[in-house]
Design a protein around this motif. Sequence first.
Motif, PDB file in Angstrom:
ATOM      1  N   THR A  98       0.836  -1.202   0.000  1.00 14.58           N
ATOM      2  CA  THR A  98       0.000   0.000   0.000  1.00 14.58           C
ATOM      3  C   THR A  98       0.871   1.253   0.000  1.00 14.58           C
ATOM      4  OG1 THR A  98      -1.561  -1.240   1.325  1.00 14.58           O
ATOM      5  CG2 THR A  98      -1.876   1.102   1.282  1.00 14.58           C
ATOM      6  N   SER A  99       2.030   1.168   0.647  1.00 18.16           N
ATOM      7  CA  SER A  99       2.881   2.359   0.783  1.00 18.16           C
ATOM      8  C   SER A  99       3.325   2.907  -0.579  1.00 18.16           C
ATOM      9  CB  SER A  99       4.082   2.046   1.680  1.00 18.16           C
ATOM     10  OG  SER A  99       3.653   1.381   2.844  1.00 18.16           O
ATOM     11  N   TYR A 123      -2.292   7.955  10.581  1.00 19.15           N
ATOM     12  CA  TYR A 123      -1.206   6.984  10.375  1.00 19.15           C
ATOM     13  C   TYR A 123       0.081   7.797  10.188  1.00 19.15           C
ATOM     14  CZ  TYR A 123       1.629   3.571   7.741  1.00 19.15           C
ATOM     15  OH  TYR A 123       2.637   2.755   7.289  1.00 19.15           O
ATOM     16  N   ASN A 173      -5.757   2.951  11.603  1.00 19.21           N
ATOM     17  CA  ASN A 173      -4.554   2.887  12.410  1.00 19.21           C
ATOM     18  C   ASN A 173      -4.240   4.345  12.754  1.00 19.21           C
ATOM     19  OD1 ASN A 173      -2.057   2.546  13.515  1.00 19.21           O
ATOM     20  ND2 ASN A 173      -1.025   1.952  11.630  1.00 19.21           N
ATOM     21  N   ASP A 211      -7.528   4.755   2.278  1.00 19.48           N
ATOM     22  CA  ASP A 211      -6.592   3.679   2.626  1.00 19.48           C
ATOM     23  C   ASP A 211      -7.400   2.591   3.334  1.00 19.48           C
ATOM     24  OD1 ASP A 211      -4.676   2.005   3.699  1.00 19.48           O
ATOM     25  OD2 ASP A 211      -3.447   3.604   4.553  1.00 19.48           O
ATOM     26  N   TYR A 214      -6.911  -2.135   6.195  1.00 22.93           N
ATOM     27  CA  TYR A 214      -7.429  -3.006   7.273  1.00 22.93           C
ATOM     28  C   TYR A 214      -8.834  -3.529   6.972  1.00 22.93           C
ATOM     29  CZ  TYR A 214      -3.393  -1.500   9.923  1.00 22.93           C
ATOM     30  OH  TYR A 214      -2.100  -1.274  10.323  1.00 22.93           O
ATOM     31  N   SER A 240      -1.066  -7.240   3.099  1.00 22.38           N
ATOM     32  CA  SER A 240      -0.272  -7.279   4.328  1.00 22.38           C
ATOM     33  C   SER A 240      -1.072  -7.706   5.553  1.00 22.38           C
ATOM     34  CB  SER A 240       0.315  -5.895   4.624  1.00 22.38           C
ATOM     35  OG  SER A 240       1.327  -5.585   3.713  1.00 22.38           O
ATOM     36  N   LYS A 241      -2.255  -7.131   5.718  1.00 21.64           N
ATOM     37  CA  LYS A 241      -2.958  -7.289   6.995  1.00 21.64           C
ATOM     38  C   LYS A 241      -3.932  -8.463   6.951  1.00 21.64           C
ATOM     39  CE  LYS A 241      -0.857  -3.371   7.865  1.00 21.64           C
ATOM     40  NZ  LYS A 241       0.113  -3.049   8.871  1.00 21.64           N
ATOM     41  N   ARG A 249       5.210  -7.779   0.470  1.00 22.62           N
ATOM     42  CA  ARG A 249       5.116  -6.490  -0.197  1.00 22.62           C
ATOM     43  C   ARG A 249       4.217  -6.588  -1.430  1.00 22.62           C
ATOM     44  NH1 ARG A 249       4.587  -4.241   2.793  1.00 22.62           N
ATOM     45  NH2 ARG A 249       5.067  -2.228   1.890  1.00 22.62           N
TER      46      ARG A 249
HETATM   47  C1  LIG Z   1      -2.896   2.733   7.725  1.00 24.40           C
HETATM   48  C2  LIG Z   1      -1.790   2.015   7.041  1.00 24.40           C
HETATM   49  N1  LIG Z   1      -1.584   2.211   5.731  1.00 24.40           N
HETATM   50  C3  LIG Z   1      -0.595   1.586   5.079  1.00 24.40           C
HETATM   51  C4  LIG Z   1       0.247   0.702   5.729  1.00 24.40           C
HETATM   52  C5  LIG Z   1       1.335   0.036   4.953  1.00 24.40           C
HETATM   53  O1  LIG Z   1       0.878  -1.156   4.407  1.00 24.40           O
HETATM   54  P1  LIG Z   1       1.708  -2.007   3.336  1.00 24.40           P
HETATM   55  O2  LIG Z   1       2.345  -3.125   4.074  1.00 24.40           O
HETATM   56  O3  LIG Z   1       0.646  -2.493   2.380  1.00 24.40           O
HETATM   57  O4  LIG Z   1       2.653  -1.084   2.672  1.00 24.40           O
HETATM   58  C6  LIG Z   1       0.081   0.460   7.083  1.00 24.40           C
HETATM   59  C7  LIG Z   1       1.000  -0.442   7.823  1.00 24.40           C
HETATM   60  O5  LIG Z   1       1.014  -0.525   9.004  1.00 24.40           O
HETATM   61  C8  LIG Z   1      -0.975   1.124   7.755  1.00 24.40           C
HETATM   62  O6  LIG Z   1      -1.195   0.927   9.067  1.00 24.40           O
END
Ligand SMILES: Cc1ncc(COP(=O)(O)O)c(C=O)c1O
Length: 391
Positions: A98-99, A123, A173, A211, A214, A240-241, A249
């Motif tokens: 996601t990043s 976040y 988050n 985003d 979650y 990821s989650k 990744r």
């Molecule tokens: C709100 C939020 N967005 C994005 C990410 C990053 O996720 P990714 O592992 O898909 O890059 C996180 C990771 O903790 C997150 O908490």
Amino acid sequence: MLSKKAENIPPFHVMEVLERAQELERAGRDIIHLEIGEPDFPTAQHICDAASGAIQSGDTKYTHSLGLLELREAIVEYYNNKFGLSLVPEQVIVTSGTSPGLLLVFMSLLEQGDEVVMANPYYACYPNFVRYLDGEPVFVHTREENGFSLEPDAVAQTMSSKTKAILINSPSNPTGHVMSSATLQGLAKVANDVSDSDSGSISNPVPIISDEIYQGLVYGAEDHTILEYTDNAFVLNGFSKLYAMTGWRLGYLIAPLEYIRPLQNIQQNFFICANSFVQHAGVAALRGPQEHVRKMVATYDKRRRYMLKRLREIGFKVRSEPDGAYYILADAREFGSDSLELSRRILEDADVAVTPGIDFGGGAEGYLRFSYASGLENIEEGMRRIEEFLL
Ligand SMILES: Cc1ncc(COP(=O)(O)O)c(C=O)c1O
């Protein structure tokens, strides 16, 4: 010489807490980790098998820059089935998490001085993305009683001709809050019907950047996507989650069709594509059995209820019950107003790693974020140690 931008980007404090905790562990200390934002579950076997099968059969080359068509089809199938949408694979870009997806969106939208409206607490990385690309984060004050949710009226008051996007994150988050359908609908309305509070004039609609990393991790709350309420949105999600695949990744971006070509150009230049065999694992995650996900969600919920009860017994205040992700943002002012200092003491003296609220903005100062992405036994022991230390 270092660029000003590189010089000014702040650290991601939770990683610093983790690294200090690991240092203590190397010195022989037994640390309980309640700071970490990643699932403690292993990735399901059928997902791992899909990746190793892809490697064995030679799927180790670049893929299409937008991602494997089969994965993009699986992604839209997932969103369409779950939320009754009619997305097409051409709207999807597969990313290495996601990043990087967030980076693509901000790179494609922001000019110098453009504003991105977001909640505080947020976040930790969001403002850093925006500032790095010469934009300005604009923080909206939120109320704990509402789960620190971004409220449409408050957002409307901050909108101006400089607003380029509204950034939301639900489940959130660090708060664990899940936005209601009414809130999402209200935000979509504000984004699409913008009147400039300075001049009174109507400016262009702005997109919502949502985003949804979650999504699926909800406990009694209803799962939603912003795409149920507006097409003028960029959705970030990933594996990821929900699928416990942080280290793989793999993520994706769903965007309005007219943005895809420029986003693809950015992707080709800066990232080329996401890992090929990991994309095959993504197909297996989405199209394979989901029982393991249901089990993880049920386990998180059990831990959530236990942790909430214990935190309140110890004297932390949680005024709005978090019902998503795997975080509890608890008011710790009873024990100290400086969250960085308090988390440092809890780590150094009680051997429990927790995240200081200040990492998530001034709105979370005096709070600590507890993660229940850790086994129940660990949580029990962590709560016991914190109780003994603080009381
Ligand atoms: C709100 C939020 N967005 C994005 C990410 C990053 O996720 P990714 O592992 O898909 O890059 C996180 C990771 O903790 C997150 O908490």
